[in-house]
Design an enzyme around this catalytic site. Structure first.
Site, short mmCIF file in Angstrom:
data_model
loop_
_atom_site.label_atom_id
_atom_site.label_comp_id
_atom_site.label_asym_id
_atom_site.label_seq_id
_atom_site.Cartn_x
_atom_site.Cartn_y
_atom_site.Cartn_z
N HIS A 23 1.47 4.33 -3.06
CA HIS A 23 1.41 5.79 -3.00
C HIS A 23 2.51 6.41 -3.86
O HIS A 23 2.29 7.41 -4.55
CB HIS A 23 1.58 6.27 -1.55
CG HIS A 23 0.33 6.24 -0.73
ND1 HIS A 23 -0.85 6.83 -1.12
CD2 HIS A 23 0.08 5.69 0.49
CE1 HIS A 23 -1.77 6.66 -0.19
NE2 HIS A 23 -1.23 5.96 0.80
N HIS A 34 0.83 -1.21 0.00
CA HIS A 34 0.00 0.00 0.00
C HIS A 34 0.86 1.26 0.00
O HIS A 34 0.59 2.20 -0.76
CB HIS A 34 -0.91 -0.02 1.25
CG HIS A 34 -1.65 1.26 1.49
ND1 HIS A 34 -2.92 1.48 1.03
CD2 HIS A 34 -1.28 2.39 2.15
CE1 HIS A 34 -3.32 2.69 1.39
NE2 HIS A 34 -2.34 3.26 2.08
N GLU A 35 1.90 1.28 0.83
CA GLU A 35 2.74 2.47 0.91
C GLU A 35 3.54 2.68 -0.38
O GLU A 35 3.69 3.81 -0.84
CB GLU A 35 3.68 2.37 2.11
CG GLU A 35 2.98 2.31 3.46
CD GLU A 35 2.07 3.50 3.72
OE1 GLU A 35 2.39 4.61 3.21
OE2 GLU A 35 1.04 3.34 4.40
N GLU A 51 -6.04 7.17 -0.82
CA GLU A 51 -5.90 5.98 0.03
C GLU A 51 -6.58 4.78 -0.61
O GLU A 51 -6.03 3.67 -0.63
CB GLU A 51 -6.50 6.25 1.41
CG GLU A 51 -5.67 7.18 2.28
CD GLU A 51 -4.35 6.55 2.70
OE1 GLU A 51 -4.27 5.31 2.78
OE2 GLU A 51 -3.40 7.31 2.95
#
Length: 264
Positions: free
Chosen positions: A126, A122-123, A184
């Protein structure tokens, strides 16, 4: 008045020229070069290292193993710097320029390699989706005007420090950027597919957020938060799960079978 018109036209031209698309096809405003973002990421990571102790040993090896399996699926090239920080908060981050940080508190919530992969994926998503550039660009355009761009040619002087402040690096722990709910949710989808392609079980992402919910001290109403609620995250992940499972099965069949041993 003429100079104001010229400035407005110039700003519009810059804005139009700086439009790009995210991995999901969403339009983005990205005013800064990757070199500028990478330099901001490097400085932010260095600041984080000064604020918190770095953890080595088996914990570091475990996190490195998971992160390496995921970054090996990227086409960006170059090595990512990965470090574990002694901090009880269940957080992780990835920064432009190839930097990943994981707090020790996250390992109490992400209870296996697949759940840790969900967070790291997920990070990294980004970064892949250029969310930092988008956030800084939006703030530069709305709060300080496009004149900041002219003042920050090399991130030197007042203009450069202003950009660092926009990224959040000027405040303690500010590099954990408060992305919007839309960003997000986008990172959830991109990260889910990324972890699956690396051979991690995407179904564990749902268990992760259930753990997060159980360990949280309560959340503000969704309309007051920059993040989706845990329930919204889980629902969004479940909607994408069939596609992610197909990627996971392909990865397993091709020999992508990570075996990162969590310290006892």
């Amino acid at each position: 008045m003429k100079w104001m018109k010229r400035s407005a036209i110039g700003a519009l031209m810059i804005t139009l020229a700086a439009c790009s698309q995210s991995p999901t096809g969403r339009s983005q405003l990205t005013l800064f070069s990757q070199e500028q973002l990478s330099e901001m990421g490097e400085q932010s990571f260095a600041q984080y290292e000064q604020q918190l102790p770095v953890v080595g040993g088996q914990v570091n090896s475990y996190v490195q193993c998971v992160a390496s399996a995921i970054t090996s699926q990227l086409n960006s090239g170059g090595a990512w710097e990965v470090k574990v920080f002694q901090d009880e908060s269940a957080n992780a981050f990835a920064l432009p320029g190839g930097y990943i940080g994981v707090n020790t508190g996250l390992l109490d919530v992400a209870t296996n390699q697949d759940q840790l992969a969900a967070v790291i994926g997920h990070e990294i998503a980004h970064v892949m989706a250029d969310h930092a550039n988008e956030r800084v660009s939006q703030q530069a355009a709305t709060q300080t005007g496009l004149s900041v761009l002219q003042a920050a040619a090399g991130l030197e002087g007042a203009g450069g420090q202003q950009l660092m402040g926009l990224l959040g690096a000027g405040a303690q722990y500010g590099i954990l950027m408060p992305f919007s709910r839309k960003q997000e949710s986008e990172a959830d989808v991109v990260g889910l597919n990324l972890m699956a392609r690396a051979g991690f079980d995407p179904r564990e992402s749902v268990d992760l957020w259930q753990n997060m919910s159980a360990n949280s001290q309560g959340q503000p109403p969704v309309w007051m938060s920059t993040h989706p609620s845990h329930g919204q995250r889980i629902g969004g992940l479940q909607e994408q799960m069939n596609d992610a499972l197909a990627l996971y099965q392909q990865a397993q069949a091709s020999g992508q079978t990570p075996n990162c041993r969590r310290p006892g």
